[in-house]
Structure formats: C-alpha cells, structure tokens
Design a protein around this motif. Structure first.
Motif, short mmCIF file in Angstrom:
data_model
loop_
_atom_site.label_atom_id
_atom_site.label_comp_id
_atom_site.label_asym_id
_atom_site.label_seq_id
_atom_site.Cartn_x
_atom_site.Cartn_y
_atom_site.Cartn_z
N GLY A 108 4.52 7.34 1.45
CA GLY A 108 4.15 6.38 2.49
C GLY A 108 4.05 5.01 1.86
O GLY A 108 3.47 4.85 0.79
N ALA A 120 -0.32 7.78 -5.21
CA ALA A 120 -0.46 7.82 -3.75
C ALA A 120 -1.79 7.18 -3.36
O ALA A 120 -2.74 7.15 -4.15
CB ALA A 120 -0.39 9.27 -3.27
N ASN A 121 -1.84 6.66 -2.15
CA ASN A 121 -3.06 6.10 -1.57
C ASN A 121 -3.64 4.96 -2.40
O ASN A 121 -4.84 4.88 -2.62
CB ASN A 121 -4.10 7.20 -1.33
N GLY A 122 -2.76 4.06 -2.85
CA GLY A 122 -3.19 2.89 -3.62
C GLY A 122 -2.88 1.61 -2.87
O GLY A 122 -2.11 1.59 -1.91
N ILE A 123 -3.49 0.53 -3.33
CA ILE A 123 -3.23 -0.79 -2.75
C ILE A 123 -3.24 -1.82 -3.87
O ILE A 123 -3.99 -1.70 -4.84
CB ILE A 123 -4.25 -1.15 -1.64
N GLN A 170 0.83 -1.20 0.00
CA GLN A 170 0.00 0.00 0.00
C GLN A 170 0.87 1.25 0.00
O GLN A 170 1.91 1.29 0.65
CB GLN A 170 -0.89 0.00 1.24
N THR A 171 0.42 2.25 -0.76
CA THR A 171 1.04 3.57 -0.70
C THR A 171 0.15 4.50 0.09
O THR A 171 -1.07 4.33 0.15
CB THR A 171 1.26 4.16 -2.11
N GLY A 172 0.80 5.49 0.70
CA GLY A 172 0.08 6.54 1.41
C GLY A 172 0.32 7.86 0.71
O GLY A 172 0.51 7.90 -0.51
N ALA A 173 0.36 8.90 1.49
CA ALA A 173 0.57 10.23 0.94
C ALA A 173 2.01 10.42 0.48
O ALA A 173 2.94 9.86 1.05
CB ALA A 173 0.23 11.28 1.99
#
Length: 137
Positions: free
Chosen positions: A121, A87-90, A46-49
């Motif tokens: 992230g 960003a914000n992916g899974i 997972q990615t975050g910001a």
C-alpha cells in the motif's frame, strides 16, 4: 468561526499526490499540482500493508517540477523523502520552492523482492504552504 492570520489553515493547502493503492514494483507519477502563490511545501509518503510476502520493500518519493504541468518534468534538488523500508510507515520532507517552476508532481518508486506477486500500500500528499494565505481560486 472566522479565520485570521494566526490560523494554520490559511497558510496551507493539502493536495493529493498519488492516491492510496496496492502498488507492485515500479514507478508512478501523480497528476500535476499548481503551486502558484505558495513558496514551500511538505511532501509526505506513506506505506500500508504488504501482500504477497515480499522479503524486502522500499518506497521512495520525490518532487518534480514542470513549467506547464505536462512536459519537461525534472527532479527538484533536495526534495526526496528518506525511503521507507517497512509496511505501515510514514516519512516527510520540508521543501522550499522559491525558484521552482509552477507545477509539481510526486514520483514514487516501489521496489519489492521475494514473495509471490507482492504489492505494498502506498500514497503521497503535498501540503503547500503560503507566504501569507491561500490565494483566491
């Protein structure tokens, strides 16, 4: 509540891959995970910001195996997620482990271009799956 063979919880065991962190470009490896008693898993990343305004980003994650959990790490065939590019992916992949060595780890590679000291992230998880139930520890 008693668990029985129809409960998903007796068939899986989540393990931390790489803990959530703001990561710069490069590679990081998780600690060794003992897969004894499990014949498959799900690798999720997972990615975050993003910070530092990167113009492009990529998080790639794959499973590696080792006989002793310390040396001889090698990629497991067909055990890499499709790289995340936002960003914000899974992303996740199901992995069969019938011939894998006893220990697993996650190797993450982050690529970032542009921006000023960019980071993203990133985290990963391994969910080990039974054949029957979680082995006694």
């Amino acid at each position: 509540m008693n668990a029985n063979s129809t409960d998903a919880g007796v068939l899986i065991a989540p393990r931390s891959g790489n803990v959530p962190a703001a990561v710069a470009a490069g590679t990081r490896n998780s600690a060794a995970v003992d897969r004894l008693g499990f014949d498959s898993c799900v690798l999720a990343a997972q990615t975050g910001a993003a910070s530092g305004a990167p113009t492009t980003l990529t998080l790639a994650a794959k499973l590696q195996e080792s006989a002793d959990g310390a040396t001889g790490w090698a990629d497991i065939a067909d055990a890499a997620i499709d790289p995340l590019t936002a960003a914000n992916g899974i992303a996740r992949i199901n992995v069969r482990l019938p011939t894998a060595k006893r220990y697993l780890r996650v190797a993450e590679t982050v690529s970032l271009t542009g921006g000023s000291s960019p980071t993203i992230g990133a985290s990963s998880t391994i969910v080990l799956c039974g054949p029957d139930e979680i082995p006694a520890v």
